[in-house]
Design an enzyme around this catalytic site. Sequence first.
Site, PDB file in Angstrom:
ATOM      1  N   LYS A  22      22.014  -1.466   0.179  1.00 34.03           N
ATOM      2  CA  LYS A  22      20.650  -2.011   0.274  1.00 34.03           C
ATOM      3  C   LYS A  22      20.025  -1.547   1.589  1.00 34.03           C
ATOM      4  O   LYS A  22      20.732  -1.164   2.527  1.00 34.03           O
ATOM      5  CB  LYS A  22      20.641  -3.556   0.245  1.00 34.03           C
ATOM      6  CG  LYS A  22      21.406  -4.249   1.389  1.00 34.03           C
ATOM      7  CD  LYS A  22      20.628  -4.481   2.680  1.00 34.03           C
ATOM      8  CE  LYS A  22      21.515  -5.128   3.719  1.00 34.03           C
ATOM      9  NZ  LYS A  22      21.010  -4.961   5.114  1.00 34.03           N
TER      10      LYS A  22
ATOM     11  N   ASP B 275      24.541 -11.643   3.391  1.00 33.54           N
ATOM     12  CA  ASP B 275      23.891 -10.642   2.532  1.00 33.54           C
ATOM     13  C   ASP B 275      24.372 -10.684   1.090  1.00 33.54           C
ATOM     14  O   ASP B 275      23.827 -10.011   0.221  1.00 33.54           O
ATOM     15  CB  ASP B 275      24.164  -9.226   3.076  1.00 33.54           C
ATOM     16  CG  ASP B 275      23.168  -8.832   4.155  1.00 33.54           C
ATOM     17  OD1 ASP B 275      23.420  -7.838   4.856  1.00 33.54           O
ATOM     18  OD2 ASP B 275      22.139  -9.526   4.294  1.00 33.54           O
TER      19      ASP B 275
HETATM   20  C1  LIG Z   1      21.229  -8.193   9.249  1.00 31.61           C
HETATM   21  C2  LIG Z   1      21.409  -8.470   7.786  1.00 31.61           C
HETATM   22  O1  LIG Z   1      22.386  -7.594   7.250  1.00 31.61           O
HETATM   23  C3  LIG Z   1      20.075  -8.243   7.088  1.00 31.61           C
HETATM   24  O2  LIG Z   1      20.250  -8.044   5.728  1.00 31.61           O
HETATM   25  C4  LIG Z   1      21.891  -9.903   7.555  1.00 31.61           C
HETATM   26  O3  LIG Z   1      21.016 -10.837   8.142  1.00 31.61           O
HETATM   27  C5  LIG Z   1      23.293 -10.128   8.126  1.00 31.61           C
HETATM   28  O4  LIG Z   1      24.119 -10.240   6.996  1.00 31.61           O
HETATM   29  P1  LIG Z   1      25.719 -10.084   7.146  1.00 31.61           P
HETATM   30  O5  LIG Z   1      26.027  -8.780   7.814  1.00 31.61           O
HETATM   31  O6  LIG Z   1      26.308 -10.393   5.819  1.00 31.61           O
HETATM   32  O7  LIG Z   1      26.007 -11.244   8.185  1.00 31.61           O
HETATM   33  P2  LIG Z   1      27.278 -12.222   8.235  1.00 31.61           P
HETATM   34  O8  LIG Z   1      28.513 -11.373   8.177  1.00 31.61           O
HETATM   35  O9  LIG Z   1      27.085 -13.328   7.291  1.00 31.61           O
HETATM   36  O10 LIG Z   1      27.059 -12.814   9.711  1.00 31.61           O
HETATM   37  C6  LIG Z   1      27.410 -12.036  10.848  1.00 31.61           C
HETATM   38  C7  LIG Z   1      26.758 -12.708  12.052  1.00 31.61           C
HETATM   39  O11 LIG Z   1      25.349 -12.389  12.053  1.00 31.61           O
HETATM   40  C8  LIG Z   1      24.600 -13.507  12.527  1.00 31.61           C
HETATM   41  N1  LIG Z   1      23.592 -13.870  11.508  1.00 31.61           N
HETATM   42  C9  LIG Z   1      23.727 -13.456  10.218  1.00 31.61           C
HETATM   43  C10 LIG Z   1      22.726 -13.776   9.309  1.00 31.61           C
HETATM   44  C11 LIG Z   1      21.615 -14.521   9.751  1.00 31.61           C
HETATM   45  N2  LIG Z   1      20.625 -14.859   8.889  1.00 31.61           N
HETATM   46  N3  LIG Z   1      21.527 -14.941  11.039  1.00 31.61           N
HETATM   47  C12 LIG Z   1      22.500 -14.626  11.925  1.00 31.61           C
HETATM   48  O12 LIG Z   1      22.399 -14.997  13.106  1.00 31.61           O
HETATM   49  C13 LIG Z   1      25.589 -14.619  12.814  1.00 31.61           C
HETATM   50  O13 LIG Z   1      25.922 -14.551  14.193  1.00 31.61           O
HETATM   51  C14 LIG Z   1      26.813 -14.219  12.004  1.00 31.61           C
HETATM   52  O14 LIG Z   1      28.009 -14.701  12.592  1.00 31.61           O
HETATM   53  N1  LIG Z   2      34.818  -4.456   1.067  1.00 27.30           N
HETATM   54  C1  LIG Z   2      34.509  -4.058   2.314  1.00 27.30           C
HETATM   55  N2  LIG Z   2      33.958  -2.848   2.521  1.00 27.30           N
HETATM   56  C2  LIG Z   2      33.619  -2.447   3.779  1.00 27.30           C
HETATM   57  N3  LIG Z   2      33.780  -3.210   4.896  1.00 27.30           N
HETATM   58  C3  LIG Z   2      34.328  -4.425   4.714  1.00 27.30           C
HETATM   59  C4  LIG Z   2      34.719  -4.912   3.433  1.00 27.30           C
HETATM   60  N4  LIG Z   2      35.220  -6.154   3.578  1.00 27.30           N
HETATM   61  C5  LIG Z   2      35.149  -6.444   4.896  1.00 27.30           C
HETATM   62  N5  LIG Z   2      34.639  -5.422   5.591  1.00 27.30           N
HETATM   63  C6  LIG Z   2      34.435  -5.452   7.039  1.00 27.30           C
HETATM   64  O1  LIG Z   2      33.104  -5.974   7.253  1.00 27.30           O
HETATM   65  C7  LIG Z   2      32.575  -5.421   8.448  1.00 27.30           C
HETATM   66  C8  LIG Z   2      31.210  -4.885   8.151  1.00 27.30           C
HETATM   67  O2  LIG Z   2      31.302  -4.049   7.042  1.00 27.30           O
HETATM   68  P1  LIG Z   2      29.916  -3.605   6.363  1.00 27.30           P
HETATM   69  O3  LIG Z   2      29.009  -3.202   7.494  1.00 27.30           O
HETATM   70  O4  LIG Z   2      30.178  -2.651   5.264  1.00 27.30           O
HETATM   71  O5  LIG Z   2      29.483  -4.955   5.698  1.00 27.30           O
HETATM   72  P2  LIG Z   2      28.106  -5.683   5.683  1.00 27.30           P
HETATM   73  O6  LIG Z   2      28.122  -6.661   6.784  1.00 27.30           O
HETATM   74  O7  LIG Z   2      27.889  -6.173   4.304  1.00 27.30           O
HETATM   75  O8  LIG Z   2      27.001  -4.544   5.976  1.00 27.30           O
HETATM   76  P3  LIG Z   2      25.984  -4.421   7.143  1.00 27.30           P
HETATM   77  O9  LIG Z   2      26.399  -3.128   7.808  1.00 27.30           O
HETATM   78  O10 LIG Z   2      24.655  -4.350   6.454  1.00 27.30           O
HETATM   79  O11 LIG Z   2      26.107  -5.604   8.057  1.00 27.30           O
HETATM   80  C9  LIG Z   2      33.576  -4.349   8.908  1.00 27.30           C
HETATM   81  O12 LIG Z   2      34.426  -4.963   9.873  1.00 27.30           O
HETATM   82  C10 LIG Z   2      34.412  -4.078   7.695  1.00 27.30           C
HETATM   83  O13 LIG Z   2      35.719  -3.692   8.033  1.00 27.30           O
END
Ligand SMILES: C[C@](O)(CO)[C@H](O)COP(=O)(O)OP(=O)(O)OC[C@H]1O[C@@H](n2ccc(N)nc2=O)[C@H](O)[C@@H]1O
Ligand SMILES: Nc1ncnc2c1ncn2[C@@H]1O[C@H](COP(=O)(O)OP(=O)(O)OP(=O)(O)O)[C@@H](O)[C@H]1O
Length: 252
Positions: A9, A136
Amino acid sequence: MMVKKSFAKVNIFLKIVGVRDNYHLLASRFVLVKDLYDEVSFIEKSVDSFTLIGDFSCSLEKNTVYKAYKELEKYEIVREFFKKYIVKIDKKIPEFAGLGGGSSNCATFLNMVNDICNLNLTKDELSKIGAKIGADIPFFIYEYDSANVSGIGEIVEEFIEEPLKIEVVTPNILCNTALIYKTFRENYYKELDKEKAKELFATNSKDILKSFSIKEANDLYESALSLNPDLKEFEKEKWFFSGSGSSFFKVL
Ligand SMILES: C[C@](O)(CO)[C@H](O)COP(=O)(O)OP(=O)(O)OC[C@H]1O[C@@H](n2ccc(N)nc2=O)[C@H](O)[C@@H]1O
Ligand SMILES: Nc1ncnc2c1ncn2[C@@H]1O[C@H](COP(=O)(O)OP(=O)(O)OP(=O)(O)O)[C@@H](O)[C@H]1O
């Protein structure tokens, strides 16, 4: 064998509209990138325990797909299924790229298990499970091509617009989502008012990008740039920043 595409995405825009505890409330348009995807397969093979094969940078326990399995293992049919099938993910979506790779895999897995094991969980029920694992994930559960996402990421409303052709460039820069949000909160915090957010949600993606700079389209870009100054060299006319990065994208 069952196979399903797990799309990437981009965030056409990502505006912060408030905070909820340590999280940030979003107003964001998520759009699937239909020519960039991982492939999730269930392959028949007898195993003693849940088996996940793929090129990941994290342990099994930290994998979003494993976390999804742990949420579903209370169903006997699921436990039995994964004694006869292993999960294989052919990874093409770069990690730490703002493309939702891990989140997409998790949602795709949940949808596949729901179907193949006839759990009859609704999309809303699956989304609630996904939201416990990552912000996400709910977007990917609904499988909309384009959606308005709010809350922390758990409110997903389909947005009907012409399918977008999107080009993605991912610099070899690993962006840490948590750190970028933390830096935003501490040094760049701003909130978009609710009326403006509603206007954005009613406008199609191409028109929004015509009127926004890269910084106006994504509130996280300034903090990502402050933490990863090398991103600057990838800034180009008509290119925007996805999520917490590091990917840039262009709508063709
Ligand atoms: C940046 C985006 O990827 C935009 O689509 C999302 O908001 C983040 O989604 P994500 O990577 O799935 O995030 P998560 O793995 O759930 O959260 C990682 C960290 O990002 C921060 N986090 C995430 C989502 C959100 N709405 N507010 C936050 O402050 C929090 O510190 C959290 O501990
Ligand atoms: N199925 C998976 N594929 C890729 N990374 C993964 C997976 N499960 C856990 N991870 C871990 O999640 C973290 C972020 O991976 P990735 O960036 O692909 O995920 P995301 O948070 O959905 O994407 P974004 O980059 O938009 O935050 C990395 O530490 C990765 O090792």
